[in-house]
Motif scaffolding. Structure first.
Motif, mmCIF file in Angstrom:
data_model
loop_
_atom_site.group_PDB
_atom_site.id
_atom_site.type_symbol
_atom_site.label_atom_id
_atom_site.label_comp_id
_atom_site.label_asym_id
_atom_site.label_seq_id
_atom_site.Cartn_x
_atom_site.Cartn_y
_atom_site.Cartn_z
ATOM 1 N N ASP A 114 -9.506 -29.553 -20.760
ATOM 2 C CA ASP A 114 -8.504 -30.187 -21.622
ATOM 3 C C ASP A 114 -7.216 -29.388 -21.530
ATOM 4 O OD1 ASP A 114 -7.246 -31.780 -23.432
ATOM 5 O OD2 ASP A 114 -8.332 -31.041 -25.189
ATOM 6 N N VAL A 115 -6.342 -29.770 -20.608
ATOM 7 C CA VAL A 115 -5.147 -28.994 -20.314
ATOM 8 C C VAL A 115 -3.982 -29.930 -20.005
ATOM 9 C CG1 VAL A 115 -5.841 -28.781 -17.901
ATOM 10 C CG2 VAL A 115 -4.193 -27.156 -18.840
ATOM 11 N N GLU A 116 -2.790 -29.532 -20.371
ATOM 12 C CA GLU A 116 -1.558 -30.242 -20.006
ATOM 13 C C GLU A 116 -0.567 -29.229 -19.458
ATOM 14 O OE1 GLU A 116 0.028 -33.445 -22.807
ATOM 15 O OE2 GLU A 116 -1.175 -32.190 -24.149
ATOM 16 N N TRP A 117 0.242 -29.683 -18.512
ATOM 17 C CA TRP A 117 1.377 -28.870 -18.069
ATOM 18 C C TRP A 117 2.589 -29.791 -18.103
ATOM 19 C CZ3 TRP A 117 0.070 -24.154 -14.761
ATOM 20 C CH2 TRP A 117 1.117 -23.210 -14.833
ATOM 21 N N LYS A 118 3.460 -29.569 -19.056
ATOM 22 C CA LYS A 118 4.530 -30.508 -19.371
ATOM 23 C C LYS A 118 5.689 -30.422 -18.374
ATOM 24 C CE LYS A 118 4.264 -32.504 -22.806
ATOM 25 N NZ LYS A 118 3.572 -33.757 -23.198
ATOM 26 N N ASN A 119 6.418 -31.533 -18.307
ATOM 27 C CA ASN A 119 7.630 -31.607 -17.497
ATOM 28 C C ASN A 119 8.867 -31.409 -18.365
ATOM 29 O OD1 ASN A 119 6.178 -32.256 -15.180
ATOM 30 N ND2 ASN A 119 6.375 -34.455 -15.510
ATOM 31 N N TYR A 120 9.936 -30.911 -17.723
ATOM 32 C CA TYR A 120 11.236 -30.901 -18.376
ATOM 33 C C TYR A 120 11.763 -32.339 -18.490
ATOM 34 C CZ TYR A 120 11.415 -25.845 -17.367
ATOM 35 O OH TYR A 120 11.155 -24.505 -17.291
ATOM 36 N N LYS A 121 12.877 -32.489 -19.194
ATOM 37 C CA LYS A 121 13.467 -33.815 -19.351
ATOM 38 C C LYS A 121 13.883 -34.413 -18.013
ATOM 39 C CE LYS A 121 15.230 -32.934 -24.007
ATOM 40 N NZ LYS A 121 16.440 -32.765 -24.847
ATOM 41 N N ASN A 122 14.137 -33.538 -17.028
ATOM 42 C CA ASN A 122 14.533 -34.034 -15.703
ATOM 43 C C ASN A 122 13.321 -34.414 -14.854
ATOM 44 O OD1 ASN A 122 13.474 -31.528 -14.965
ATOM 45 N ND2 ASN A 122 15.484 -30.552 -14.846
ATOM 46 N N GLY A 123 12.113 -34.329 -15.415
ATOM 47 C CA GLY A 123 10.913 -34.717 -14.699
ATOM 48 C C GLY A 123 10.255 -33.611 -13.898
ATOM 49 N N LYS A 124 10.871 -32.427 -13.858
ATOM 50 C CA LYS A 124 10.322 -31.308 -13.083
ATOM 51 C C LYS A 124 9.296 -30.542 -13.922
ATOM 52 C CE LYS A 124 13.347 -32.239 -9.857
ATOM 53 N NZ LYS A 124 12.946 -32.906 -8.601
ATOM 54 N N LEU A 125 8.189 -30.150 -13.312
ATOM 55 C CA LEU A 125 7.169 -29.399 -14.019
ATOM 56 C C LEU A 125 7.726 -28.069 -14.509
ATOM 57 C CD1 LEU A 125 4.032 -29.631 -14.606
ATOM 58 C CD2 LEU A 125 3.786 -27.953 -12.787
ATOM 59 N N ALA A 126 7.436 -27.732 -15.750
ATOM 60 C CA ALA A 126 7.967 -26.514 -16.362
ATOM 61 C C ALA A 126 7.031 -25.343 -16.090
ATOM 62 C CB ALA A 126 8.149 -26.719 -17.859
ATOM 63 N N ALA A 127 7.169 -24.734 -14.913
ATOM 64 C CA ALA A 127 6.303 -23.603 -14.538
ATOM 65 C C ALA A 127 6.455 -22.435 -15.493
ATOM 66 C CB ALA A 127 6.622 -23.161 -13.110
ATOM 67 N N ALA A 128 7.633 -22.280 -16.063
ATOM 68 C CA ALA A 128 7.922 -21.123 -16.910
ATOM 69 C C ALA A 128 7.464 -21.283 -18.344
ATOM 70 C CB ALA A 128 9.422 -20.828 -16.903
ATOM 71 N N ALA A 129 7.172 -22.536 -18.779
ATOM 72 C CA ALA A 129 6.964 -22.693 -20.216
ATOM 73 C C ALA A 129 6.157 -23.907 -20.645
ATOM 74 C CB ALA A 129 8.335 -22.758 -20.917
ATOM 75 N N GLY A 130 5.661 -24.729 -19.725
ATOM 76 C CA GLY A 130 5.143 -26.035 -20.123
ATOM 77 C C GLY A 130 3.652 -26.153 -20.363
ATOM 78 N N LEU A 131 2.902 -25.066 -20.273
ATOM 79 C CA LEU A 131 1.447 -25.149 -20.365
ATOM 80 C C LEU A 131 0.983 -25.346 -21.806
ATOM 81 C CD1 LEU A 131 -1.142 -24.947 -18.637
ATOM 82 C CD2 LEU A 131 -1.103 -22.477 -19.021
ATOM 83 N N ARG A 132 -0.003 -26.245 -21.970
ATOM 84 C CA ARG A 132 -0.652 -26.475 -23.264
ATOM 85 C C ARG A 132 -2.161 -26.314 -23.091
ATOM 86 N NH1 ARG A 132 1.308 -29.053 -27.538
ATOM 87 N NH2 ARG A 132 -0.513 -30.436 -27.701
ATOM 88 N N LEU A 133 -2.756 -25.430 -23.901
ATOM 89 C CA LEU A 133 -4.181 -25.134 -23.804
ATOM 90 C C LEU A 133 -4.792 -25.038 -25.201
ATOM 91 C CD1 LEU A 133 -4.143 -22.170 -21.233
ATOM 92 C CD2 LEU A 133 -5.014 -24.471 -20.775
ATOM 93 N N ARG A 134 -6.105 -25.237 -25.271
ATOM 94 C CA ARG A 134 -6.822 -24.851 -26.475
ATOM 95 C C ARG A 134 -6.796 -23.325 -26.570
ATOM 96 N NH1 ARG A 134 -12.522 -28.224 -25.881
ATOM 97 N NH2 ARG A 134 -11.639 -30.348 -25.916
#
Length: 396
Positions: free
Chosen positions: A257-277
């Protein structure tokens, strides 16, 4: 940390206190599936790969751990979770409702349980570092002394003087030397970080920055460094960073159960976008504690872990200058019982923390909502130094 993407004006201290007092203690009869016994922090069994145990069975003082909620009430601090691992076993977890600013969702009141994902924010940087190590282990990248521009021939037109000397090592240690400032207010036009969010081509923005200092001479915290690392993984693995992470890191750790979010420009946020339990984030800490192993399987080389958590730079300007920085991992110490205890950590904006304490065979993970507060991370440090570490009754 300065990875702020949905920032509103900070709530007043009185409002934060009111929200916390009204929501901190969840009643047992209203707990949802996966939520722990809030009174004592007894871990839930949710078949996520953790072996659970009592604190007493691993040499920890259970009664002391159970003072965490009262400690948080005294400080009027919005903490969402505390997870403690000792000797590889999950021994304590506690969750609290409260205000949050989750990525892509409205700011407001949320409930948190053992099965609720939480923003990791800049703790994502430490995970990206692990992925770089795995890419090197798999010979997708020759090593950390490879020049950065080798991976971006399509950006030759924006190259600035001095970039030829920048290597992956410099990106990993935040010592690349290119001009970058994300310590300003988010709305300040001189803040470079918002460009990662809004630029149609954020890589082009980063690669076009002028070089302010020779590489390896000036430590400057920069999400731009991490975004380049994430894209280098994508270019060498020929897949998305998220897909690569799922295959080589999350699946071996039993993280589903994991998400890695994109910035508003659609690019994956390697620096800050991870969501975990939080329990899954603690697995990242346990992996580092075990020198790259999980359940006997070597996921990332022990050498990479050793190199990553070796102090490389004084983190000047952060938390009073008492921290060191390795390969996207922080190093510091706590004073407990008159003794200095060293630890390694992943830090995320708002107080997200994964602490690894090798000396005590201990991992502690916290999620909080101290976004933009002057003493961000204070609650996690307080819990670690004044409750969790002192609760250890033995030193092995």
């Amino acid at each position: 940390m300065r990875d702020r993407f949905s920032r509103l004006a900070s709530l007043s201290a009185s409002l934060v206190l009111a929200l916390f007092v009204s929501t901190t203690h969840l009643r047992a009869e209203s707990m949802s599936p996966g939520q722990t016994n809030q009174a004592c922090g007894s871990p839930s069994s949710i078949d996520d790969g953790w072996e659970t145990a009592s604190p007493d069975s691993v040499g920890m003082d259970e009664a002391k751990l159970c003072t965490i909620a009262a400690r948080l009430t005294q400080r009027a601090t919005t903490v969402h979770s505390v997870v403690v691992i000792r000797h590889g076993k999950l021994v304590f977890e506690q969750y609290f409702a409260g205000y949050d600013q989750p990525w892509g969702q409205p700011d407001g009141q949320y409930e948190f349980t053992a099965t609720t994902k939480h923003d990791m924010r800049s703790a994502s940087k430490s995970v990206t570092s692990l992925l770089v190590g795995i890419a090197i282990d798999r010979k997708l990248i020759a090593g950390i002394d490879e020049p950065v521009l080798k991976f971006f021939p399509d950006y030759a037109a924006v190259k600035q003087a001095g970039w030829d000397a920048i290597t992956l090592r410099h990106l990993l240690t935040m010592s690349s030397g290119f001009k970058w400032d994300e310590a300003r207010d988010w709305t300040d036009p001189k803040n470079d970080e918002p460009h990662l969010v809004t630029e149609p081509d954020p890589l082009g923005y980063v690669l076009s920055r002028p070089v302010a200092a020779p590489p390896d001479t000036l430590w400057t915290y920069s999400g731009g460094n991490t975004e380049l690392l994430g894209n280098i993984i994508e270019r060498t693995s020929k897949t998305s960073l998220e897909a690569f992470a799922r295959e080589v890191l999350f699946q071996p750790l039993g993280i589903t159960d994991v998400e890695w979010k994109n910035y508003k420009n659609g690019k994956l946020a390697a620096a800050a976008g991870l969501r975990l339990r939080p329990r899954d984030a603690a697995k990242i800490g346990q992996l580092v504690l075990n020198r790259g192993q999980w359940n006997g399987r070597q996921i990332v080389s022990a050498d990479w872990i050793a190199q990553s958590i070796t102090p490389r730079f004084q983190a000047v300007g952060y938390f009073g200058g008492t921290l060191f920085y390795g390969y996207q991992w922080w190093m510091g110490r706590s004073l407990a019982g008159g003794k200095e205890i060293k630890w390694v950590a992943a830090f995320g904006w708002g107080g997200q923390r994964i602490f690894v304490v090798p000396e005590l065979d201990l991992v502690m993970m916290t999620t909080t909502a101290q976004y933009g507060q002057p003493k961000e991370g204070l609650a996690a440090m307080d819990i670690l130094s004044n409750i969790v570490i002192p609760s250890v009754r033995d030193a092995h």
